[in-house]
Enzyme design. Structure first.
Site, PDB file in Angstrom:
ATOM      1  N   ASP A  96       6.949  51.287 -54.616  1.00  0.00           N
ATOM      2  CA  ASP A  96       6.516  52.556 -55.223  1.00  0.00           C
ATOM      3  C   ASP A  96       7.749  53.217 -55.838  1.00  0.00           C
ATOM      4  O   ASP A  96       8.885  52.829 -55.547  1.00  0.00           O
ATOM      5  CB  ASP A  96       5.906  53.466 -54.138  1.00  0.00           C
ATOM      6  N   SER A  97       7.502  54.268 -56.604  1.00  0.00           N
ATOM      7  CA  SER A  97       8.614  55.044 -57.152  1.00  0.00           C
ATOM      8  C   SER A  97       9.380  55.757 -56.031  1.00  0.00           C
ATOM      9  O   SER A  97      10.527  56.145 -56.228  1.00  0.00           O
ATOM     10  CB  SER A  97       8.081  56.077 -58.142  1.00  0.00           C
ATOM     11  N   TYR A 132       8.330  58.745 -61.367  1.00  0.00           N
ATOM     12  CA  TYR A 132       8.036  57.930 -62.546  1.00  0.00           C
ATOM     13  C   TYR A 132       7.009  58.646 -63.440  1.00  0.00           C
ATOM     14  O   TYR A 132       6.977  58.443 -64.646  1.00  0.00           O
ATOM     15  CB  TYR A 132       7.418  56.585 -62.136  1.00  0.00           C
ATOM     16  N   GLY A 133       6.179  59.462 -62.803  1.00  0.00           N
ATOM     17  CA  GLY A 133       4.986  60.009 -63.467  1.00  0.00           C
ATOM     18  C   GLY A 133       5.240  60.943 -64.629  1.00  0.00           C
ATOM     19  O   GLY A 133       4.333  61.220 -65.406  1.00  0.00           O
ATOM     20  N   CYS A 185       1.838  52.173 -56.359  1.00  0.00           N
ATOM     21  CA  CYS A 185       2.170  53.333 -57.199  1.00  0.00           C
ATOM     22  C   CYS A 185       1.190  53.328 -58.369  1.00  0.00           C
ATOM     23  O   CYS A 185       1.120  52.331 -59.115  1.00  0.00           O
ATOM     24  CB  CYS A 185       3.604  53.180 -57.706  1.00  0.00           C
ATOM     25  N   THR A 192       1.298  55.029 -61.073  1.00  0.00           N
ATOM     26  CA  THR A 192       2.000  55.064 -62.352  1.00  0.00           C
ATOM     27  C   THR A 192       2.533  53.672 -62.727  1.00  0.00           C
ATOM     28  O   THR A 192       2.358  53.211 -63.856  1.00  0.00           O
ATOM     29  CB  THR A 192       3.167  56.075 -62.267  1.00  0.00           C
ATOM     30  N   GLU A 244       5.675  65.878 -50.642  1.00  0.00           N
ATOM     31  CA  GLU A 244       7.042  65.585 -50.192  1.00  0.00           C
ATOM     32  C   GLU A 244       7.671  66.755 -49.431  1.00  0.00           C
ATOM     33  O   GLU A 244       8.651  66.586 -48.723  1.00  0.00           O
ATOM     34  CB  GLU A 244       7.899  65.134 -51.375  1.00  0.00           C
ATOM     35  N   CYS A 265      -3.029  58.587 -57.481  1.00  0.00           N
ATOM     36  CA  CYS A 265      -1.594  58.531 -57.202  1.00  0.00           C
ATOM     37  C   CYS A 265      -1.471  58.339 -55.696  1.00  0.00           C
ATOM     38  O   CYS A 265      -2.213  58.977 -54.927  1.00  0.00           O
ATOM     39  CB  CYS A 265      -0.933  59.831 -57.643  1.00  0.00           C
ATOM     40  N   THR A 266      -0.556  57.489 -55.283  1.00  0.00           N
ATOM     41  CA  THR A 266      -0.515  57.125 -53.859  1.00  0.00           C
ATOM     42  C   THR A 266       0.021  58.248 -52.962  1.00  0.00           C
ATOM     43  O   THR A 266      -0.027  58.129 -51.747  1.00  0.00           O
ATOM     44  CB  THR A 266       0.289  55.823 -53.663  1.00  0.00           C
ATOM     45  N   HIS A 267       0.521  59.327 -53.550  1.00  0.00           N
ATOM     46  CA  HIS A 267       0.863  60.501 -52.729  1.00  0.00           C
ATOM     47  C   HIS A 267      -0.401  61.259 -52.315  1.00  0.00           C
ATOM     48  O   HIS A 267      -0.416  61.941 -51.297  1.00  0.00           O
ATOM     49  CB  HIS A 267       1.718  61.496 -53.527  1.00  0.00           C
TER      50      HIS A 267
HETATM   51  N1  DGL Z   1       3.387  57.547 -56.066  1.00  0.00           N
HETATM   52  C1  DGL Z   1       3.450  57.688 -57.502  1.00  0.00           C
HETATM   53  C2  DGL Z   1       2.106  57.232 -58.100  1.00  0.00           C
HETATM   54  O1  DGL Z   1       1.281  56.692 -57.375  1.00  0.00           O
HETATM   55  C3  DGL Z   1       3.674  59.129 -57.944  1.00  0.00           C
HETATM   56  C4  DGL Z   1       5.045  59.695 -57.884  1.00  0.00           C
HETATM   57  C5  DGL Z   1       5.783  59.619 -59.195  1.00  0.00           C
HETATM   58  O2  DGL Z   1       5.528  60.405 -60.116  1.00  0.00           O
HETATM   59  O3  DGL Z   1       6.650  58.762 -59.242  1.00  0.00           O
HETATM   60  O4  DGL Z   1       1.875  57.395 -59.269  1.00  0.00           O
END
Ligand code: DGL
Length: 270
Positions: A11-12, A43-44, A74, A76, A152, A186-188
Protein backbone atom coordinates in the site's frame (compact mmCIF):
# COMPACT_ATOMS: atom_id res chain seq x y z
CA UNK A 1 5.88 -21.89 -8.33
CA UNK A 2 6.71 -22.59 -4.68
CA UNK A 3 3.59 -22.92 -2.48
CA UNK A 4 5.51 -21.73 0.59
CA UNK A 5 6.60 -18.51 -1.16
CA UNK A 6 5.13 -15.42 0.53
CA UNK A 7 2.10 -13.36 -0.37
CA UNK A 8 3.34 -9.77 -0.76
CA UNK A 9 0.84 -7.09 0.27
CA UNK A 10 1.55 -3.43 -0.45
CA UNK A 11 0.00 0.00 0.00
CA UNK A 12 1.03 3.64 -0.12
CA UNK A 13 1.24 3.48 3.68
CA UNK A 14 -0.72 1.91 6.50
CA UNK A 15 -4.19 1.60 4.89
CA UNK A 16 -3.35 -1.74 3.31
CA UNK A 17 -3.14 -3.22 6.80
CA UNK A 18 -6.96 -3.44 6.62
CA UNK A 19 -6.42 -6.02 3.86
CA UNK A 20 -3.42 -7.61 5.61
CA UNK A 21 -5.50 -8.16 8.79
CA UNK A 22 -8.21 -10.00 6.82
CA UNK A 23 -5.60 -12.10 4.96
CA UNK A 24 -4.11 -13.12 8.32
CA UNK A 25 -7.56 -14.23 9.50
CA UNK A 26 -8.48 -16.08 6.32
CA UNK A 27 -5.07 -17.69 5.67
CA UNK A 28 -3.17 -17.88 8.98
CA UNK A 29 -0.73 -20.44 7.60
CA UNK A 30 0.51 -18.28 4.71
CA UNK A 31 3.84 -16.42 4.89
CA UNK A 32 3.12 -12.72 4.53
CA UNK A 33 5.14 -9.65 3.65
CA UNK A 34 3.75 -6.14 4.02
CA UNK A 35 5.27 -3.10 2.39
CA UNK A 36 3.99 0.41 3.21
CA UNK A 37 5.51 3.20 1.12
CA UNK A 38 5.35 5.62 4.06
CA UNK A 39 7.98 7.94 2.56
CA UNK A 40 5.75 8.76 -0.40
CA UNK A 41 2.22 8.52 1.04
CA UNK A 42 -0.31 9.83 0.02
CA UNK A 43 -0.60 8.49 -3.51
CA UNK A 44 -4.20 9.66 -3.86
CA UNK A 45 -3.39 13.33 -4.53
CA UNK A 46 -0.71 12.66 -7.18
CA UNK A 47 -0.67 12.42 -10.98
CA UNK A 48 -1.12 9.11 -12.77
CA UNK A 49 2.49 9.21 -14.08
CA UNK A 50 3.89 9.62 -10.56
CA UNK A 51 1.67 6.89 -9.06
CA UNK A 52 2.67 4.49 -11.83
CA UNK A 53 6.35 5.24 -11.20
CA UNK A 54 5.86 4.52 -7.47
CA UNK A 55 3.98 1.28 -8.18
CA UNK A 56 6.82 0.11 -10.45
CA UNK A 57 9.42 0.72 -7.75
CA UNK A 58 7.20 -0.94 -5.08
CA UNK A 59 7.00 -4.03 -7.30
CA UNK A 60 10.76 -3.96 -7.92
CA UNK A 61 11.33 -4.00 -4.18
CA UNK A 62 8.86 -6.85 -3.58
CA UNK A 63 10.26 -8.96 -6.41
CA UNK A 64 13.32 -9.81 -4.28
CA UNK A 65 11.06 -12.05 -2.12
CA UNK A 66 9.80 -13.96 -5.17
CA UNK A 67 6.17 -13.75 -3.95
CA UNK A 68 3.63 -16.20 -5.31
CA UNK A 69 0.97 -13.48 -5.29
CA UNK A 70 1.01 -9.68 -5.07
CA UNK A 71 -1.93 -8.16 -3.23
CA UNK A 72 -2.39 -4.52 -4.16
CA UNK A 73 -3.91 -3.32 -0.90
CA UNK A 74 -4.35 0.24 -2.11
CA UNK A 75 -7.29 1.53 -4.09
CA UNK A 76 -5.18 4.18 -5.77
CA UNK A 77 -2.36 1.82 -6.81
CA UNK A 78 -4.95 -0.72 -8.04
CA UNK A 79 -6.85 1.78 -10.21
CA UNK A 80 -4.14 4.11 -11.45
CA UNK A 81 -1.31 1.56 -11.42
CA UNK A 82 -3.27 -1.07 -13.39
CA UNK A 83 -1.15 -0.82 -16.60
CA UNK A 84 2.06 -1.35 -14.55
CA UNK A 85 0.55 -4.21 -12.54
CA UNK A 86 -0.63 -5.99 -15.68
CA UNK A 87 2.82 -5.64 -17.27
CA UNK A 88 4.97 -6.51 -14.25
CA UNK A 89 3.06 -9.11 -12.18
CA UNK A 90 2.55 -12.76 -12.99
CA UNK A 91 -0.25 -13.00 -10.40
CA UNK A 92 -1.89 -10.12 -8.57
CA UNK A 93 -5.12 -9.38 -6.72
CA UNK A 94 -6.26 -5.77 -6.57
CA UNK A 95 -9.12 -4.08 -4.75
CA UNK A 96 -11.17 -3.15 -7.83
CA UNK A 97 -12.80 -6.38 -9.04
CA UNK A 98 -13.53 -7.93 -5.61
CA UNK A 99 -15.24 -4.74 -4.39
CA UNK A 100 -17.14 -4.20 -7.66
CA UNK A 101 -18.31 -7.83 -7.73
CA UNK A 102 -19.53 -7.63 -4.13
CA UNK A 103 -21.37 -4.36 -4.87
CA UNK A 104 -23.00 -5.72 -8.04
CA UNK A 105 -24.18 -8.79 -6.08
CA UNK A 106 -25.45 -6.72 -3.14
CA UNK A 107 -27.37 -3.89 -4.79
CA UNK A 108 -31.11 -4.28 -5.27
CA UNK A 109 -31.77 -0.86 -6.80
CA UNK A 110 -28.63 -0.65 -8.99
CA UNK A 111 -27.72 2.67 -7.32
CA UNK A 112 -24.13 2.24 -6.11
CA UNK A 113 -21.84 4.79 -4.48
CA UNK A 114 -18.04 4.74 -4.45
CA UNK A 115 -15.88 6.81 -2.09
CA UNK A 116 -12.16 6.86 -2.77
CA UNK A 117 -9.09 9.05 -3.15
CA UNK A 118 -9.07 11.78 -5.80
CA UNK A 119 -6.74 9.83 -8.13
CA UNK A 120 -8.93 6.71 -7.92
CA UNK A 121 -12.02 8.72 -8.77
CA UNK A 122 -10.28 10.35 -11.74
CA UNK A 123 -9.25 6.93 -13.11
CA UNK A 124 -12.92 5.88 -13.40
CA UNK A 125 -11.80 2.27 -12.73
CA UNK A 126 -14.48 1.31 -10.18
CA UNK A 127 -17.25 2.81 -12.30
CA UNK A 128 -16.01 0.97 -15.40
CA UNK A 129 -15.81 -2.38 -13.61
CA UNK A 130 -19.27 -2.02 -11.99
CA UNK A 131 -20.85 -1.14 -15.35
CA UNK A 132 -19.14 -4.13 -16.96
CA UNK A 133 -20.72 -6.39 -14.33
CA UNK A 134 -24.07 -4.61 -14.13
CA UNK A 135 -24.70 -2.45 -17.22
CA UNK A 136 -27.89 -0.95 -15.76
CA UNK A 137 -26.10 0.29 -12.62
CA UNK A 138 -26.00 3.97 -11.75
CA UNK A 139 -22.72 4.82 -10.08
CA UNK A 140 -22.20 7.89 -7.88
CA UNK A 141 -18.64 8.77 -6.90
CA UNK A 142 -17.06 11.04 -4.34
CA UNK A 143 -13.43 11.69 -3.45
CA UNK A 144 -12.94 11.66 0.33
CA UNK A 145 -9.20 12.16 0.70
CA UNK A 146 -9.41 13.68 4.18
CA UNK A 147 -10.69 10.37 5.57
CA UNK A 148 -7.08 9.15 5.16
CA UNK A 149 -5.85 11.75 7.70
CA UNK A 150 -8.83 11.13 9.99
CA UNK A 151 -7.93 7.43 10.18
CA UNK A 152 -4.20 8.08 10.60
CA UNK A 153 -5.00 10.33 13.56
CA UNK A 154 -6.92 7.48 15.13
CA UNK A 155 -10.26 9.36 15.02
CA UNK A 156 -12.19 6.23 14.15
CA UNK A 157 -14.69 5.83 17.03
CA UNK A 158 -18.37 6.00 16.04
CA UNK A 159 -18.97 9.11 18.14
CA UNK A 160 -15.77 10.99 17.21
CA UNK A 161 -16.80 14.56 16.42
CA UNK A 162 -14.16 15.23 13.78
CA UNK A 163 -14.77 11.96 11.93
CA UNK A 164 -18.52 12.61 11.94
CA UNK A 165 -18.15 16.20 10.74
CA UNK A 166 -15.89 15.12 7.84
CA UNK A 167 -18.19 12.21 6.98
CA UNK A 168 -21.27 14.45 7.04
CA UNK A 169 -19.65 16.85 4.57
CA UNK A 170 -18.33 14.16 2.20
CA UNK A 171 -21.42 11.96 2.23
CA UNK A 172 -24.21 14.52 1.97
CA UNK A 173 -24.46 14.32 -1.86
CA UNK A 174 -24.37 10.52 -1.87
CA UNK A 175 -27.15 10.47 0.72
CA UNK A 176 -29.33 12.47 -1.66
CA UNK A 177 -28.69 9.97 -4.47
CA UNK A 178 -30.61 7.26 -2.65
CA UNK A 179 -27.90 4.62 -3.10
CA UNK A 180 -28.35 1.21 -1.43
CA UNK A 181 -24.70 0.09 -1.63
CA UNK A 182 -21.47 2.00 -0.95
CA UNK A 183 -17.98 0.80 -1.86
CA UNK A 184 -15.25 1.94 0.55
CA UNK A 185 -12.78 2.21 -2.33
CA UNK A 186 -9.74 3.22 -0.32
CA UNK A 187 -8.20 0.74 2.10
CA UNK A 188 -8.13 3.32 4.91
CA UNK A 189 -11.90 3.68 4.83
CA UNK A 190 -13.03 0.34 6.37
CA UNK A 191 -11.65 1.70 9.66
CA UNK A 192 -14.38 4.36 9.51
CA UNK A 193 -17.20 1.86 8.79
CA UNK A 194 -19.14 2.71 11.96
CA UNK A 195 -18.98 6.46 11.29
CA UNK A 196 -19.87 6.06 7.60
CA UNK A 197 -22.73 3.64 8.37
CA UNK A 198 -24.15 6.09 10.90
CA UNK A 199 -24.13 8.90 8.34
CA UNK A 200 -25.55 6.81 5.49
CA UNK A 201 -28.16 4.95 7.58
CA UNK A 202 -28.84 1.24 7.96
CA UNK A 203 -30.44 0.97 4.51
CA UNK A 204 -27.04 1.29 2.81
CA UNK A 205 -24.75 -1.76 2.69
CA UNK A 206 -21.05 -0.93 2.96
CA UNK A 207 -18.59 -2.94 0.87
CA UNK A 208 -15.23 -3.16 2.62
CA UNK A 209 -12.34 -3.25 0.18
CA UNK A 210 -10.28 -4.89 2.96
CA UNK A 211 -12.38 -8.00 3.43
CA UNK A 212 -13.37 -8.47 -0.23
CA UNK A 213 -9.77 -8.19 -1.44
CA UNK A 214 -8.49 -10.70 1.13
CA UNK A 215 -11.21 -13.15 0.15
CA UNK A 216 -10.37 -12.70 -3.54
CA UNK A 217 -6.66 -13.30 -2.80
CA UNK A 218 -7.58 -16.61 -1.14
CA UNK A 219 -9.75 -17.63 -4.08
CA UNK A 220 -7.03 -16.62 -6.56
CA UNK A 221 -4.44 -18.74 -4.75
CA UNK A 222 -6.80 -21.71 -4.63
CA UNK A 223 -7.56 -21.40 -8.34
CA UNK A 224 -3.81 -21.32 -9.06
CA UNK A 225 -3.20 -24.36 -6.81
CA UNK A 226 -0.79 -22.25 -4.76
CA UNK A 227 -2.20 -22.45 -1.20
CA UNK A 228 0.42 -23.35 1.41
CA UNK A 229 -0.29 -26.89 2.68
CA UNK A 230 1.47 -26.43 6.03
CA UNK A 231 -0.61 -26.31 9.25
CA UNK A 232 2.00 -24.19 11.04
CA UNK A 233 1.35 -20.45 11.48
CA UNK A 234 2.90 -18.42 8.65
CA UNK A 235 5.65 -15.84 9.10
CA UNK A 236 4.98 -12.08 8.99
CA UNK A 237 7.43 -9.34 8.07
CA UNK A 238 6.75 -5.64 7.51
CA UNK A 239 8.81 -3.12 5.54
CA UNK A 240 8.32 0.64 5.33
CA UNK A 241 10.15 3.36 3.41
CA UNK A 242 10.05 5.88 6.29
CA UNK A 243 9.30 6.29 9.99
CA UNK A 244 9.20 2.86 11.61
CA UNK A 245 7.97 4.28 14.95
CA UNK A 246 4.89 5.93 13.53
CA UNK A 247 4.08 2.81 11.46
CA UNK A 248 4.27 0.65 14.61
CA UNK A 249 1.93 3.02 16.47
CA UNK A 250 -0.59 2.97 13.62
CA UNK A 251 -0.60 -0.83 13.47
CA UNK A 252 -2.56 -0.80 16.74
CA UNK A 253 -5.44 0.95 14.94
CA UNK A 254 -5.44 -1.39 11.96
CA UNK A 255 -4.57 -4.74 13.52
CA UNK A 256 -5.69 -6.44 16.73
CA UNK A 257 -2.25 -5.76 18.21
CA UNK A 258 0.70 -3.39 17.84
CA UNK A 259 3.56 -4.70 15.69
CA UNK A 260 6.88 -4.49 17.56
CA UNK A 261 9.69 -2.38 16.12
CA UNK A 262 11.97 -5.39 15.65
CA UNK A 263 9.50 -6.86 13.13
CA UNK A 264 9.58 -3.78 10.90
CA UNK A 265 12.47 -2.96 8.58
CA UNK A 266 13.24 0.38 6.99
CA UNK A 267 14.03 0.13 3.26
CA UNK A 268 14.85 2.57 0.51
CA UNK A 269 12.81 2.59 -2.67
CA UNK A 270 13.44 4.83 -5.66
N1 DGL B 1 -4.74 3.44 1.08
C1 DGL B 1 -4.74 4.30 -0.08
C2 DGL B 1 -5.83 3.81 -1.05
O1 DGL B 1 -6.40 2.74 -0.83
C3 DGL B 1 -5.06 5.75 0.26
C4 DGL B 1 -3.99 6.61 0.82
C5 DGL B 1 -3.28 7.44 -0.22
O2 DGL B 1 -3.81 8.46 -0.68
O3 DGL B 1 -2.16 7.05 -0.51
O4 DGL B 1 -6.12 4.45 -2.02
Amino acid sequence: MNKTAPIAVFDSGVGGLSVFREIQKLMPNENLIYFGDTARVPYGTRSAATIQKFVKSDLDFLSRFEPKLIVVACGTASCVGAPVLEKECEHFTSVISPSAIAAAKTTKTGRIGVISTAATLKSGAFEKKIKELLPTAQVFTKAAQMFVNVVENGWIEEDNEIANAVAKEYLKELKQQDIDTLILGCTHFPLLSAVIQKQMGEGVTLISSGYETALAAKMDLEALGLRNQSDAPGSRKCFVSDNVDSFCQLTSIFLDHQVAKEHVELVEVN
